[in-house]
Design a protein around this motif. Structure first.
Motif, PDB file in Angstrom:
ATOM      1  N   MET A 187       0.681  -1.232  -0.026  1.00 31.75           N
ATOM      2  CA  MET A 187      -0.035  -0.030   0.057  1.00 31.75           C
ATOM      3  C   MET A 187       0.876   1.301  -0.076  1.00 31.75           C
ATOM      4  SD  MET A 187      -2.771  -1.274   2.836  1.00 31.75           S
ATOM      5  CE  MET A 187      -3.740   0.163   2.870  1.00 31.75           C
ATOM      6  N   LEU A 188       1.772   1.203   0.854  1.00 24.10           N
ATOM      7  CA  LEU A 188       2.671   2.015   0.871  1.00 24.10           C
ATOM      8  C   LEU A 188       3.520   2.600  -0.678  1.00 24.10           C
ATOM      9  CD1 LEU A 188       4.589   1.975   4.246  1.00 24.10           C
ATOM     10  CD2 LEU A 188       3.329   3.913   3.473  1.00 24.10           C
ATOM     11  N   LYS A 189       4.073   1.354  -1.156  1.00 24.69           N
ATOM     12  CA  LYS A 189       4.706   1.414  -2.487  1.00 24.69           C
ATOM     13  C   LYS A 189       3.569   2.041  -3.405  1.00 24.69           C
ATOM     14  CE  LYS A 189       7.219  -1.762  -5.563  1.00 24.69           C
ATOM     15  NZ  LYS A 189       7.458  -3.188  -5.667  1.00 24.69           N
ATOM     16  N   GLU A 190       2.359   1.614  -3.459  1.00 26.67           N
ATOM     17  CA  GLU A 190       1.320   2.180  -4.347  1.00 26.67           C
ATOM     18  C   GLU A 190       1.282   3.644  -4.337  1.00 26.67           C
ATOM     19  OE1 GLU A 190      -3.290   1.756  -3.828  1.00 26.67           O
ATOM     20  OE2 GLU A 190      -2.445   0.043  -4.527  1.00 26.67           O
ATOM     21  N   LYS A 191       1.511   4.276  -3.178  1.00 25.54           N
ATOM     22  CA  LYS A 191       1.483   5.899  -3.123  1.00 25.54           C
ATOM     23  C   LYS A 191       2.928   6.147  -3.128  1.00 25.54           C
ATOM     24  CE  LYS A 191      -2.733   6.173  -0.949  1.00 25.54           C
ATOM     25  NZ  LYS A 191      -3.743   6.916  -1.382  1.00 25.54           N
ATOM     26  N   GLY A 192       3.776   5.582  -3.856  1.00 24.69           N
ATOM     27  CA  GLY A 192       5.047   6.278  -4.275  1.00 24.69           C
ATOM     28  C   GLY A 192       6.248   6.151  -3.093  1.00 24.69           C
ATOM     29  N   LEU A 193       5.784   5.416  -1.935  1.00 17.80           N
ATOM     30  CA  LEU A 193       6.704   5.391  -0.727  1.00 17.80           C
ATOM     31  C   LEU A 193       7.862   4.180  -1.006  1.00 17.80           C
ATOM     32  CD1 LEU A 193       4.445   7.007   1.964  1.00 17.80           C
ATOM     33  CD2 LEU A 193       6.244   8.367   0.504  1.00 17.80           C
TER      34      LEU A 193
END
Length: 316
Positions: A76-82
């Protein structure tokens, strides 16, 4: 340039209801949690979302459940670009760190940790081993205590070097109790017996380590996309073979968590994001380094939104 590390929790951070919020509100997280059921052929999601607590905390359930919740949050964080510059995980959490670093696919990792949990449960008969947290004693002094007790026969050793003045010892029950008494005589503020099913991260786990090595042997590891700082030596690594061998050694080796955080600080990490249930690791980071770092914990939708907002402010 300031760096970011993602930290992943280990056994003990699990609780009934973990992952329910993201399961109900994010399709990707729901898919990840349900995929664990399919991969294991076991209704893990039911235990994660509803308990009962006693069943969830069994080692063979707690380990895949934590991996599943933690890696779902990471996606989910990766999906937000983090994304992190480094990853690390406490004991079981190292598997989540490896998934996040692209070393292992989730499907392989969840099967491995389920078996790892079973091997650890089976390694030592119930009641033979024990673990205790020793508060307020220097690691060198505690090392001398454990060596003196082990010299008399039964094994006791440093298992989790979590933070200054917070160390867990592990080994044969009587030896752990004796070391705890001697530690108090040496000035330890408290000795707290832990409710665990075995003497984890001690030499008594050798049968589990041998079985795990056989399971890991045929599994294909990839080189890490970002360095992973390992429990066994608090050093960063990216090579697939090294990372695999460190997972094997980890079963009987101490978790050098304080050293891991100090190494990340040396690598110019100023932002630590705990990704997974609870906030134990966030507290340990603050015990190691009280000032000059940003510490966040992501375990549900609300904490994720707050963390993303804070990270954006820190960047600007």
């Amino acid at each position: 340039m300031a760096k970011t590390a993602f930290l992943f929790p280990g056994q003990g951070s699990q609780h009934a209801g973990m992952g329910k919020d993201i399961y109900d509100n994010h399709s990707g997280a729901k898919n990840r949690i349900e995929s664990a059921d399919e991969t294991l052929g076991h209704p893990l999601s039911g235990l994660m979302l509803n308990g009962p607590e006693e069943e969830l905390k069994r080692t063979e359930n707690a380990q895949p459940a934590l991996l599943t919740a933690s890696t779902a949050l990471f996606e989910m964080l990766k999906e937000k670009g983090l994304t992190p510059d480094y990853t690390a995980g406490h004991s079981l959490g190292e598997y989540s760190a490896l998934v996040a670093a692209g070393v292992l696919p989730f499907s392989d990792a969840v099967k491995i940790v389920r078996q790892r949990g079973l091997f650890m449960e089976e390694a030592v008969p119930s009641g033979v081993g024990a673990m205790s947290a020793v508060m307020g004693l220097d690691r060198r002094e505690l090392q001398v205590v454990t060596e003196n007790v082990s010299g008399s026969g039964d094994i006791v050793q440093l298992a989790n070097l979590n933070a200054p003045g917070q160390i867990v010892i592990s080994g044969a029950k009587e030896a752990v109790e004796k070391a705890g008494e001697l530690a108090k005589e040496k000035g330890a503020k408290r000795v707290i017996p832990l409710q665990v099913s075995g003497p984890f991260h001690s030499k008594l786990m050798q049968p589990a380590q041998d079985k795990l090595e056989s399971v890991l042997s045929p599994v294909v590891f990839q080189d890490a996309e970002v360095p992973v700082v390992a429990n066994v030596n608090a050093k960063e690594a990216t090579k697939a073979g090294v990372l695999k061998q460190q997972l094997v050694e980890q079963v009987t080796s101490p978790v050098y968590w304080e050293d891991t955080i100090r190494r990340l600080l040396e690598l110019n990490v100023t932002t630590f994001v705990e990704v997974g249930p609870g906030n134990v690791l966030s507290g340990l980071v603050r015990r190691v380094q009280r000032r000059g770092v940003n510490v966040h914990a992501v375990q549900d939708m609300e904490s994720m939104e707050k963390t993303i907002e804070k990270l954006k402010k820190e960047e600007s």
